[in-house]
Design a protein around this motif. Structure first.
Motif, PDB file in Angstrom:
ATOM      1  N   TYR A  35       0.828  -1.206   0.000  1.00 16.20           N
ATOM      2  CA  TYR A  35       0.000   0.000   0.000  1.00 16.20           C
ATOM      3  C   TYR A  35       0.860   1.253   0.000  1.00 16.20           C
ATOM      4  N   ASP A  93      -2.311  -1.910  -4.624  1.00 16.90           N
ATOM      5  CA  ASP A  93      -3.530  -2.287  -3.905  1.00 16.90           C
ATOM      6  C   ASP A  93      -3.633  -3.810  -3.851  1.00 16.90           C
ATOM      7  N   LYS A 122      -7.209  -0.151   6.161  1.00 17.25           N
ATOM      8  CA  LYS A 122      -7.373  -1.204   5.165  1.00 17.25           C
ATOM      9  C   LYS A 122      -7.754  -2.488   5.908  1.00 17.25           C
TER      10      LYS A 122
END
Length: 356
Positions: A177, A182, A332
Motif C-alpha cells: 500500500y 492495492d 485497510k
C-alpha cells in the motif's frame, strides 16, 4: 450520555428489537473472545432486558470447528473475525443472514460498518457486523524518527540500522500500500497478486541493510524500543500505546497509506434459537458507555461510534492522537484470503529472509 438518556436509549433498543408486544425473556448463548462480555456488562444487560446470557470463550479456530460440528447449532450469537465468515458460509452454511432492520446502525462507526458488511456479504446477504477491532501500523519514537509516517519510511537513510518489522504478511501488505499498490484489490487474480508481491519483495531486499532485526515476539519489540536500539517499527496499536505509557515520545502512528485492520464481528449461527436476544445484545453493547466498558476489559476499541469519549482519559488521549477521523476511514480491513495467496507470500518471505 447521561444515565437517564442511556436507560431511555436502551429501552428504545429493546422495543425496536422486539416490537410493540410483551418482551419475551430468552437465554442468549454467546460464543465469544475473552474480555468481550465482561461480567458487569452481562449483569447490566440481564437487568435491563430480562434475558440471561451464557458465555463460552473461544477463538477463531474453535468457533468455526464448533459451528461446523453442529451445522450452526448450539449458540445464538458468535464473534469470529470478519475473514472467517464468507468462506465458511459458502462451504458449510453455518450462519444465517443479519436483519439490518433490527440493528441500530447509527451506533456504529460508518466506515467500519460498511467495510464489514462488504467483507461478509454472500449471495447478496450480509452475515456480519463489526464489534472489536485493532490495527497494525507504525510504532515510532517521535523524538528520534518523526519523519517516519509510512511503511516505506522504514527504509529511509535517516533511520538506517534502527528500524524493525516482522517477516510476516502484514509487512508485505503494508509495504504494498505504501508503494501505491492495492494488494487486496488483486485478491481475485493470483497473477496480479504475484506481480505486486514481486515488487514488494524487491523493496524489502533493498531495505534489508537498514533493518536492525526482524522482531519475532511482542516482548522482543518492546525491549528494542525501550532501549532505543530501534526508533521505528511496524507493530500493533495497543503495543504502541503501552510503550507510550512509559515514554511519551513513543506512540502508535497510523501510516499515510492506511493502518491494517482486523475486526471481530457479530454473526448469527444458522440454528440459533434466540435471535431477538442476539439483536438486543448487539444493540446494547454498541452503546458508547457500554462499549467503553468492553474496551477496558478487552484492551481494544470497538466499532461503537463515540465510545472513545467514555474510555479512560489516558487511553482516550492515545487513541484520539493516533486515530483522527481520516485515519479511521483510511484503515485497510483484511478481507478473506483466497486459496493460493499464502503460498505466494510464503515464497516472498523466504526469499527476503535468505537475501544477503
Amino acid at each position: 450520555m447521561t444515565s437517564q438518556s442511556f436507560k431511555l436509549s436502551t429501552a428504545i433498543a429493546v422495543a425496536t428489537t422486539f416490537g410493540a408486544g410483551a418482551v419475551q425473556a430468552d437465554t442468549l448463548r454467546l460464543l465469544t473472545w475473552g474480555g468481550y462480555a465482561p461480567e458487569e456488562v452481562v449483569a447490566k444487560f440481564e437487568e435491563q432486558t430480562g434475558h440471561t446470557v451464557e458465555v463460552t470463550k473461544s477463538n477463531n479456530e474453535e468457533m468455526i470447528a464448533k459451528l461446523r460440528a453442529t451445522r450452526g447449532g448450539g449458540f445464538d450469537l458468535a464473534q469470529p473475525s470478519q475473514d472467517r465468515i464468507a468462506g465458511p458460509q459458502e462451504e458449510f452454511g453455518i450462519y444465517k443472514p443479519i436483519d439490518l432492520s433490527k440493528i441500530e446502525t447509527s451506533l456504529f462507526i460508518p466506515s467500519m460498518l460498511d467495510a464489514t458488511k462488504g467483507n461478509t456479504t454472500v449471495g447478496g446477504d450480509v452475515y456480519g457486523v463489526p464489534h472489536v477491532w485493532g490495527t497494525s501500523g507504525l510504532v515510532v519514537d517521535t523524538a528520534k524518527a518523526s519523519m517516519v509516517q509510512d511503511y516505506t519510511d522504514l527504509c529511509a537513510p535517516e533511520v538506517a540500522g534502527k528500524v524493525s518489522y516482522r517477516l510476516k504478511r502484514p509487512t508485505l501488505i503494508g509495504f504494498a500500500y505504501s508503494m501505491g499498490l492495492d494488494p487486496f484489490a488483486a485478491y481475485g487474480d493470483a497473477a496480479a497478486y504475484e506481480e505486486i508481491m514481486s515488487q514488494v519483495e524487491a523493496k524489502l531486499i533493498e531495505c534489508k541493510a537498514g533493518v536492525k532485526t526482524y522482531w519475532g515476539g511482542g516482548d522482543e519489540l518492546m525491549g528494542l524500543m525501550r532501549s532505543g536500539e530501534v526508533v521505528a517499527s511496524m507493530a500493533w496499536d495497543t503495543g504502541g500505546w503501552k510503550l507510550n505509557a512509559d515514554n511519551a515520545d513513543i506512540t502508535f502512528v497510523a501510516p499515510k497509506a492506511g493502518a491494517l485492520g482486523w475486526v471481530d464481528t457479530f454473526v448469527l449461527p444458522a440454528k440459533g434459537k434466540a435471535d431477538d436476544a442476539a439483536y438486543a445484545w448487539i444493540n446494547f453493547v454498541m452503546q458508547p458507555e457500554i462499549a467503553a466498558m468492553i474496551t477496558a476489559a478487552a484492551g481494544n476499541f470497538t466499532a461503537s461510534n463515540g465510545a472513545d469519549a467514555f474510555a479512560a482519559d489516558d487511553l482516550k488521549a492515545r487513541y484520539q492522537a493516533s486515530f483522527p477521523a481520516e485515519a479511521i476511514d483510511n484503515i485497510k480491513w483484511y478481507p478473506p484470503v483466497p486459496a493460493g495467496l499464502e503460498a505466494i507470500e510464503g515464497g516472498v518471505l523466504d526469499r527476503v529472509k535468505a537475501a544477503k
